[in-house]
Design a protein around this motif. Structure first.
Motif, mmCIF file in Angstrom:
data_model
loop_
_atom_site.group_PDB
_atom_site.id
_atom_site.type_symbol
_atom_site.label_atom_id
_atom_site.label_comp_id
_atom_site.label_asym_id
_atom_site.label_seq_id
_atom_site.Cartn_x
_atom_site.Cartn_y
_atom_site.Cartn_z
ATOM 1 N N GLY A 196 -16.444 27.858 19.462
ATOM 2 C CA GLY A 196 -15.749 27.203 20.562
ATOM 3 C C GLY A 196 -14.835 26.097 20.091
ATOM 4 O O GLY A 196 -14.088 26.251 19.130
ATOM 5 N N ASP A 197 -14.911 24.935 20.754
ATOM 6 C CA ASP A 197 -14.042 23.805 20.404
ATOM 7 C C ASP A 197 -14.312 23.275 18.999
ATOM 8 O O ASP A 197 -13.461 22.604 18.405
ATOM 9 N N ASP A 198 -15.493 23.576 18.460
ATOM 10 C CA ASP A 198 -15.851 23.083 17.123
ATOM 11 C C ASP A 198 -15.700 24.157 16.057
ATOM 12 O O ASP A 198 -16.250 24.031 14.954
ATOM 13 N N ALA A 199 -14.952 25.218 16.355
ATOM 14 C CA ALA A 199 -14.851 26.358 15.441
ATOM 15 C C ALA A 199 -14.392 25.941 14.048
ATOM 16 O O ALA A 199 -14.937 26.382 13.036
ATOM 17 N N ALA A 200 -13.371 25.095 13.981
ATOM 18 C CA ALA A 200 -12.830 24.702 12.676
ATOM 19 C C ALA A 200 -13.850 23.926 11.857
ATOM 20 O O ALA A 200 -13.910 24.060 10.633
ATOM 21 N N ASP A 201 -14.662 23.109 12.527
ATOM 22 C CA ASP A 201 -15.659 22.315 11.809
ATOM 23 C C ASP A 201 -16.860 23.165 11.393
ATOM 24 O O ASP A 201 -17.411 22.984 10.305
ATOM 25 N N ILE A 202 -17.267 24.081 12.267
ATOM 26 C CA ILE A 202 -18.433 24.913 11.968
ATOM 27 C C ILE A 202 -18.123 25.910 10.866
ATOM 28 O O ILE A 202 -18.950 26.208 10.012
ATOM 29 N N ALA A 203 -16.885 26.453 10.888
ATOM 30 C CA ALA A 203 -16.440 27.425 9.874
ATOM 31 C C ALA A 203 -17.412 28.588 9.759
ATOM 32 O O ALA A 203 -17.757 29.033 8.665
ATOM 33 N N ALA A 204 -17.884 29.074 10.891
ATOM 34 C CA ALA A 204 -18.834 30.179 10.897
ATOM 35 C C ALA A 204 -18.154 31.475 10.486
ATOM 36 O O ALA A 204 -16.953 31.645 10.614
ATOM 37 N N MET A 238 0.853 -1.195 0.000
ATOM 38 C CA MET A 238 0.000 0.000 0.000
ATOM 39 C C MET A 238 0.891 1.248 0.000
ATOM 40 O O MET A 238 1.850 1.325 0.746
ATOM 41 N N ALA A 239 0.515 2.186 -0.852
ATOM 42 C CA ALA A 239 1.301 3.420 -0.933
ATOM 43 C C ALA A 239 1.128 4.229 0.339
ATOM 44 O O ALA A 239 0.046 4.286 0.929
ATOM 45 N N ALA A 240 2.212 4.883 0.757
ATOM 46 C CA ALA A 240 2.154 5.707 1.970
ATOM 47 C C ALA A 240 1.345 6.970 1.716
ATOM 48 O O ALA A 240 1.375 7.541 0.639
ATOM 49 N N ILE A 241 0.602 7.377 2.737
ATOM 50 C CA ILE A 241 -0.154 8.636 2.666
ATOM 51 C C ILE A 241 0.770 9.754 3.112
ATOM 52 O O ILE A 241 1.312 9.721 4.217
ATOM 53 N N SER A 242 0.977 10.760 2.264
ATOM 54 C CA SER A 242 1.944 11.818 2.582
ATOM 55 C C SER A 242 1.536 12.594 3.826
ATOM 56 O O SER A 242 2.313 12.742 4.750
ATOM 57 N N ASN A 243 0.336 13.114 3.883
ATOM 58 C CA ASN A 243 -0.233 13.742 5.076
ATOM 59 C C ASN A 243 -1.692 14.066 4.805
ATOM 60 O O ASN A 243 -2.158 13.918 3.684
ATOM 61 N N LEU A 244 -2.378 14.508 5.825
ATOM 62 C CA LEU A 244 -3.811 14.755 5.684
ATOM 63 C C LEU A 244 -4.135 16.177 5.280
ATOM 64 O O LEU A 244 -5.287 16.505 5.028
ATOM 65 N N PHE A 245 -3.158 17.074 5.256
ATOM 66 C CA PHE A 245 -3.459 18.476 5.044
ATOM 67 C C PHE A 245 -2.600 19.098 3.935
ATOM 68 O O PHE A 245 -2.153 20.219 4.034
ATOM 69 N N ALA A 246 -2.333 18.361 2.859
ATOM 70 C CA ALA A 246 -1.507 18.907 1.776
ATOM 71 C C ALA A 246 -2.371 19.290 0.594
ATOM 72 O O ALA A 246 -3.502 18.883 0.498
ATOM 73 N N ASN A 247 -1.841 20.076 -0.315
ATOM 74 C CA ASN A 247 -2.592 20.461 -1.500
ATOM 75 C C ASN A 247 -1.632 20.538 -2.681
ATOM 76 O O ASN A 247 -1.497 21.539 -3.343
ATOM 77 N N GLY A 248 -0.912 19.463 -2.886
ATOM 78 C CA GLY A 248 0.106 19.436 -3.914
ATOM 79 C C GLY A 248 -0.436 18.937 -5.230
ATOM 80 O O GLY A 248 -1.636 18.781 -5.426
ATOM 81 N N ALA A 249 0.490 18.645 -6.150
ATOM 82 C CA ALA A 249 0.093 18.249 -7.501
ATOM 83 C C ALA A 249 -0.644 16.921 -7.502
ATOM 84 O O ALA A 249 -1.438 16.641 -8.384
ATOM 85 N N ASP A 250 -0.398 16.086 -6.480
ATOM 86 C CA ASP A 250 -1.041 14.774 -6.449
ATOM 87 C C ASP A 250 -2.388 14.814 -5.749
ATOM 88 O O ASP A 250 -2.998 13.791 -5.487
ATOM 89 N N GLY A 251 -2.869 16.037 -5.426
ATOM 90 C CA GLY A 251 -4.211 16.168 -4.877
ATOM 91 C C GLY A 251 -4.291 16.090 -3.375
ATOM 92 O O GLY A 251 -5.376 16.065 -2.813
ATOM 93 N N ASP A 252 -3.151 15.971 -2.683
ATOM 94 C CA ASP A 252 -3.183 15.939 -1.227
ATOM 95 C C ASP A 252 -3.465 17.328 -0.671
ATOM 96 O O ASP A 252 -3.542 18.302 -1.399
ATOM 97 N N PHE A 253 -3.592 17.403 0.655
ATOM 98 C CA PHE A 253 -3.841 18.679 1.299
ATOM 99 C C PHE A 253 -2.546 19.289 1.822
ATOM 100 O O PHE A 253 -1.570 18.593 2.073
ATOM 101 N N VAL A 257 -9.679 27.140 6.062
ATOM 102 C CA VAL A 257 -10.116 27.432 7.421
ATOM 103 C C VAL A 257 -9.392 26.556 8.440
ATOM 104 O O VAL A 257 -9.137 26.978 9.581
ATOM 105 N N CYS A 258 -8.998 25.325 8.040
ATOM 106 C CA CYS A 258 -8.269 24.459 8.971
ATOM 107 C C CYS A 258 -6.905 25.049 9.303
ATOM 108 O O CYS A 258 -6.422 24.924 10.438
ATOM 109 N N HIS A 259 -6.265 25.713 8.317
ATOM 110 C CA HIS A 259 -4.990 26.355 8.583
ATOM 111 C C HIS A 259 -5.161 27.522 9.557
ATOM 112 O O HIS A 259 -4.356 27.709 10.477
#
Length: 404
Positions: free
Chosen positions: A249-257, A1-16, A219-221
């Motif tokens: 509050g604690d859910d600010a990043a998810d709510i993205a208000a 299985m190919a390694a996952i580079s990270n969860l928050f990349a946004n490179g040419a391969d479509g990661d975040f 918004v996650c950044h």
């Protein structure tokens, strides 16, 4: 299985993109334009995006990745309508900024007669709406900021770089504007949104360039920086964690208000205020939820005046909108003032301070109305003969039934 580079990349391969990569792109964006200008400034609203920009900018300067300017001008737009967690965070940040002798903080407010509630209650201009009367942002933010810029740059001949916290994905309208103008003034992809055409203010046209160096942040950044990194040792230890309350509050990043003015008349729902006032530490703010219904009440015909007949312009031509609704009646303004003072007392906030209250009462007592209105016009809920754009009139049928 190919390694996952990270969860928050946004490179040419479509990661975040991870936060470190986002900050590196921000640094590159700033370095691309920093040396082109002899003066540097930040437009700061106190919200999450502009606060992230301001604090990451100072971190980059502190760590030597960006040259320290002789003076960094920070313009804080104090609308007097911010949610308390945002206002408190802004005041704490300003206290920290003032400890650095190379940072000059400018607290920018509209002149008293043009402040939000003074303008409404003192002059009688109805609360803004999204269709025909969206006057608030221009009057309490943009124009005061432009005037402060003129004053700050009056003594120099060179150009200045104004940094903004604009991000793609925060507003669909804004995104369309960015796509249409991203190539202006020699900007290149990945270097932020750079323009030399703003702002359109007398005395500084052509002397200000604007740059949005966190344009690529998501918004996650923003929340990773504000909620975790920015107040860690070595990153500035900025006192901004309280700001999260305004965004969920604690859910600010998810709510993205998104936040705006307290009880903003331009939105259907006051999401941020509802979230804040449901928290144990902010329950006293629930009284502020009464503002939006009050603003709607103020826009109703019963609280406003109307032009009764043919209205002619200075040129002699007939106005295109005969019998248009206009300003608030003196009675409605006096009642709204009493209700807002009661709301702010119960909420423990200061929407109208003593100086503004005195000015509102003075303007009401002087029968102050907007231009072209004298206060003797009929109330807008009164039945009148119809007047058409060509000046012709259609009398009310069965006049006796409507009490005329």
């Amino acid at each position: 299985m190919a390694a996952i580079s990270n969860l928050f990349a946004n490179g040419a391969d479509g990661d975040f993109m991870v936060l470190d990569e986002a900050i590196e792109l921000t640094c590159q964006s700033l370095l691309a334009y920093w040396s082109r200008h002899s003066r540097h400034a930040v437009a700061w609203s106190g919200g999450k995006d502009s606060t992230a920009l301001l604090t990451v900018l100072i971190h980059l300067i502190d760590t030597g990745r960006l040259p320290q300017p002789d003076v960094l001008h920070v313009f804080y737009a104090d609308t007097r309508q911010e949610l308390p967690p945002i206002q408190q965070a802004a005041e704490a940040v300003m206290a920290r900024l003032r400890q650095r002798n190379w940072i000059k903080v400018h607290v920018v407010r509209a002149p008293i007669d043009k402040r939000f509630l003074v303008y409404i209650l003192g002059r009688g201009v109805p609360p803004p709406n999204n269709n025909t009367l969206r006057w608030c942002t221009r009057q309490i933010k943009v124009e005061p900021m432009a005037e402060a810029l003129v004053a700050a740059l009056a003594a120099i001949d060179d150009t200045a770089l104004m940094l903004t916290g604009v991000r793609q994905g925060e507003s669909a309208i804004r995104d369309d504007r960015i796509v249409m103008s991203c190539s202006k003034d020699g900007a290149e992809c990945g270097q932020g949104w750079y323009q030399q055409v703003l702002p359109e203010a007398k005395g500084i046209r052509g002397r200000i360039a604007t740059l949005a160096p966190i344009l690529h942040w998501r918004v996650c950044h923003v929340w990773d920086w504000i909620g975790r990194v920015s107040y860690a040792p070595g990153y500035g230890e900025w006192p901004v964690s309280i700001m999260a309350d305004a965004y969920g509050g604690d859910d600010a990043a998810d709510i993205a208000a998104r936040t705006g003015c307290i009880g903003c008349p331009l939105t259907e729902k006051d999401t941020a205020l509802e979230i804040v006032s449901s928290m144990a530490r902010w329950t006293h703010l629930s009284a502020l939820l009464e503002l939006k219904p009050l603003y709607r009440w103020m826009r109703e015909p019963a609280q406003r005046l109307r032009k009764s007949g043919v209205e002619r312009l200075k040129s002699g031509a007939i106005a295109k909108n005969p019998q248009r609704m206009g300003p608030l009646t003196l009675e409605a303004r006096a009642e709204a003032l009493v209700r807002i003072l009661d709301i702010q007392r119960r909420a423990g906030v200061d929407l109208i301070d003593a100086e503004e209250e005195a000015r509102i009462r003075e303007l009401i007592a002087a029968r102050t109305f907007p231009d072209k209105w004298d206060g003797d016009e009929p109330r807008a809920d009164v039945w009148l003969d119809s007047v058409y754009s060509d000046g012709s009139t259609q009398p009310i049928l069965f006049r006796e039934l409507v009490g005329s």
